[in-house]
Design an enzyme around this catalytic site. Sequence first.
Site, PDB file in Angstrom:
ATOM      1  N   TYR A 135     -10.125  -1.423  11.715  1.00 30.68           N
ATOM      2  CA  TYR A 135     -10.663  -0.187  12.299  1.00 30.68           C
ATOM      3  C   TYR A 135     -11.764  -0.477  13.315  1.00 30.68           C
ATOM      4  O   TYR A 135     -11.951   0.276  14.258  1.00 30.68           O
ATOM      5  CB  TYR A 135     -11.263   0.699  11.200  1.00 30.68           C
ATOM      6  CG  TYR A 135     -10.323   1.717  10.611  1.00 30.68           C
ATOM      7  CD1 TYR A 135      -9.110   1.337  10.054  1.00 30.68           C
ATOM      8  CD2 TYR A 135     -10.663   3.066  10.594  1.00 30.68           C
ATOM      9  CE1 TYR A 135      -8.268   2.277   9.493  1.00 30.68           C
ATOM     10  CE2 TYR A 135      -9.822   4.009  10.033  1.00 30.68           C
ATOM     11  CZ  TYR A 135      -8.627   3.615   9.485  1.00 30.68           C
ATOM     12  OH  TYR A 135      -7.800   4.554   8.934  1.00 30.68           O
ATOM     13  N   LYS A 186      -3.302  -8.527   1.167  1.00 24.94           N
ATOM     14  CA  LYS A 186      -2.024  -9.058   1.655  1.00 24.94           C
ATOM     15  C   LYS A 186      -2.258 -10.547   1.885  1.00 24.94           C
ATOM     16  O   LYS A 186      -2.056 -11.083   2.984  1.00 24.94           O
ATOM     17  CB  LYS A 186      -1.611  -8.301   2.927  1.00 24.94           C
ATOM     18  CG  LYS A 186      -0.219  -8.609   3.433  1.00 24.94           C
ATOM     19  CD  LYS A 186       0.904  -8.021   2.576  1.00 24.94           C
ATOM     20  CE  LYS A 186       2.258  -8.508   3.073  1.00 24.94           C
ATOM     21  NZ  LYS A 186       3.374  -8.109   2.181  1.00 24.94           N
ATOM     22  N   ASP A 218       1.828  -4.019  -0.551  1.00 23.84           N
ATOM     23  CA  ASP A 218       3.169  -3.402  -0.613  1.00 23.84           C
ATOM     24  C   ASP A 218       3.544  -3.104  -2.068  1.00 23.84           C
ATOM     25  O   ASP A 218       4.065  -2.036  -2.391  1.00 23.84           O
ATOM     26  CB  ASP A 218       4.223  -4.274   0.096  1.00 23.84           C
ATOM     27  CG  ASP A 218       4.203  -5.738  -0.327  1.00 23.84           C
ATOM     28  OD1 ASP A 218       3.246  -6.169  -1.010  1.00 23.84           O
ATOM     29  OD2 ASP A 218       5.154  -6.469   0.019  1.00 23.84           O
ATOM     30  N   ASP A 242      -7.050   3.543   3.476  1.00 24.79           N
ATOM     31  CA  ASP A 242      -6.673   4.788   4.155  1.00 24.79           C
ATOM     32  C   ASP A 242      -5.287   5.213   3.704  1.00 24.79           C
ATOM     33  O   ASP A 242      -5.052   6.362   3.331  1.00 24.79           O
ATOM     34  CB  ASP A 242      -6.702   4.554   5.674  1.00 24.79           C
ATOM     35  CG  ASP A 242      -6.270   5.784   6.453  1.00 24.79           C
ATOM     36  OD1 ASP A 242      -6.736   6.891   6.109  1.00 24.79           O
ATOM     37  OD2 ASP A 242      -5.467   5.645   7.389  1.00 24.79           O
ATOM     38  N   ASP A 246      -4.100   8.342   0.677  1.00 30.51           N
ATOM     39  CA  ASP A 246      -3.210   9.485   0.942  1.00 30.51           C
ATOM     40  C   ASP A 246      -2.061   9.481  -0.057  1.00 30.51           C
ATOM     41  O   ASP A 246      -1.654  10.521  -0.568  1.00 30.51           O
ATOM     42  CB  ASP A 246      -2.630   9.417   2.366  1.00 30.51           C
ATOM     43  CG  ASP A 246      -3.450  10.222   3.375  1.00 30.51           C
ATOM     44  OD1 ASP A 246      -4.681  10.334   3.188  1.00 30.51           O
ATOM     45  OD2 ASP A 246      -2.863  10.740   4.344  1.00 30.51           O
TER      46      ASP A 246
HETATM   47  C1  IPM Z   1      -9.540   9.329   6.482  1.00 31.70           C
HETATM   48  C2  IPM Z   1      -8.937   9.711   7.806  1.00 31.70           C
HETATM   49  C3  IPM Z   1      -9.697   8.966   8.894  1.00 31.70           C
HETATM   50  C4  IPM Z   1      -9.473   7.494   8.681  1.00 31.70           C
HETATM   51  C5  IPM Z   1      -9.336   9.392  10.330  1.00 31.70           C
HETATM   52  C6  IPM Z   1      -9.523  10.872  10.543  1.00 31.70           C
HETATM   53  C7  IPM Z   1     -10.106   8.620  11.361  1.00 31.70           C
HETATM   54  O1  IPM Z   1      -7.584   9.463   7.830  1.00 31.70           O
HETATM   55  O2  IPM Z   1     -10.731   9.576   6.269  1.00 31.70           O
HETATM   56  O3  IPM Z   1      -8.802   8.801   5.648  1.00 31.70           O
HETATM   57  O4  IPM Z   1      -8.470   6.926   9.141  1.00 31.70           O
HETATM   58  O5  IPM Z   1     -10.326   6.871   8.040  1.00 31.70           O
HETATM   59 MG    MG Z   2      -6.792   8.855   5.959  1.00 34.71          MG
END
Ligand code: IPM
Ligand code: MG
Length: 351
Positions: A135, A186, A218, A242, A246
Site C-alpha cells: 500500500y 505467502k 490462499d 484488506d 472483507d
Molecule cells: C479498507 C478499505 C480501504 C483499504 C480503501 C478504502 C483504501 O478497503 O479500509 O479496507 O484498502 O484499506
Molecule cells: Mg477493504
Amino acid sequence: MKVAVLAGDGIGPEIIAEAIKALRALDLGIEFEEALVGGAATDAHGDPLPPATLALCKAADAVLFGAVGGPKYDTLPRPQRPEQGLLRLRKELGLFANLRPALIYPELAAASTLKPEVVAGLDLLIVRELTGDIYFGQPRGIRTLDNGEREGFDTMRYSESEIRRIGHVAFKAARKRVKRVCSVDKANVLETTQLWREVMTELGRDYPDVELTHMYVDNAAMQLLRNPKQFDVLVTGNMFGDILSDEASMLTGSIGMLPSASLDANAKGLYEPIHGSAPDIAGKGIANPLATILSAAMMLRYTFNGEEAAARLERAVAKVLAQGLRTGDIAAAGEPTIGTRAMGDAVVNAL
Ligand code: IPM
Ligand code: MG
C-alpha cells in the site's frame, strides 16, 4: 474527550449521524467536531484530506470515520481520489494496528451465505497491519518501457520493526481471548513475507502461553470458508488483511455489521465500519448503521478506556437484533425491514 467526526461520502453521513446519536445518549460528555474528508473534501477544496481536517484529527483524542469514495471520483488523478484521504490519515496519525473483529450474533447466523452450523458462535479477530506493505511501498508507478509498452509496478516491503510491533498487538490481543494466533503470509513465494514469518516466529517465543501457527494466505482464504471457527486471532499484512477482512465479514451475515479500530502506539484511534460508502444506496436512508455504532463502542473501549459504556452499547445492538429489527442487508427473505434512522433510534431506546 474530543472526537473528530469525518462522515465522508455516500452513506457516510447517514450512518455517522446514528453513531453520534447513540454516543450522545450515553451522556459521557464527549465533544464532537466535524470536518470534511474524501470526495466531499475534494469537491470543496480539491484535496481529500485538507490541512484543517488533518489538524483537527491530530488535536482530537479519536476520529470517528464514516466512509469515502464514489464512482464520480474514480477518474480523478490519484492524489485527489477519496481513498487517499483515508490512507494519508492512517499514515499521518501512525495508525498501524487495525483491529477487525468478526463476531456473529446468534440471530444473524441464518443471514450468512454459509450454513448456520459453520458460522454459529464465530468470534475471530483480524489484526491487520495498516501503514506499510505494498500500500505504501516505494517505488511505485506506471512507466513506459523502451519498447513503448507501459508497465505498472508497486513495491511490497516490511521492515522488521514494523512486523514486530503489529505482532505484539496480535499476541497481546490473543492473551485476552482464546490465546491462539495464526499469522498469515505467502512465505512460499514472497521474500517480504518470509521475513514476516521469521519475525513472528521469534516474537512467539516471548509469548509462550499463546499458540502460534502460520498459514499461507490462499489457504487462509479457503479455511475461512471451510471452517472459520478454527481461528481466534489472525495477524497479517496490509493487503492480505484488506482482502481477508472483507471475506470474514460475510461470515457474519453482512459487511454492514463489522466495526474496526485503527490504533497508534498510544491507543489514539480512528474508528470506522469496514464497509465502504455504498454509493448505490446512499441518500436512501436504508444503510445499516450498526457497524458504525459498534465502531463507536470500540472507540469507548480502546481510546477512552470505557469498557462499561462500550459493553452497554454492544448490548444495545444485540438487543435490537434480538427484537427482530433488521435493515435490508441483514433481513432474511420476506422479513420486514427498517431504515437507518429507525435502527439508530432502536439502539438508543435499548440503551
Ligand atoms: C479498507 C478499505 C480501504 C483499504 C480503501 C478504502 C483504501 O478497503 O479500509 O479496507 O484498502 O484499506
Ligand atoms: Mg477493504
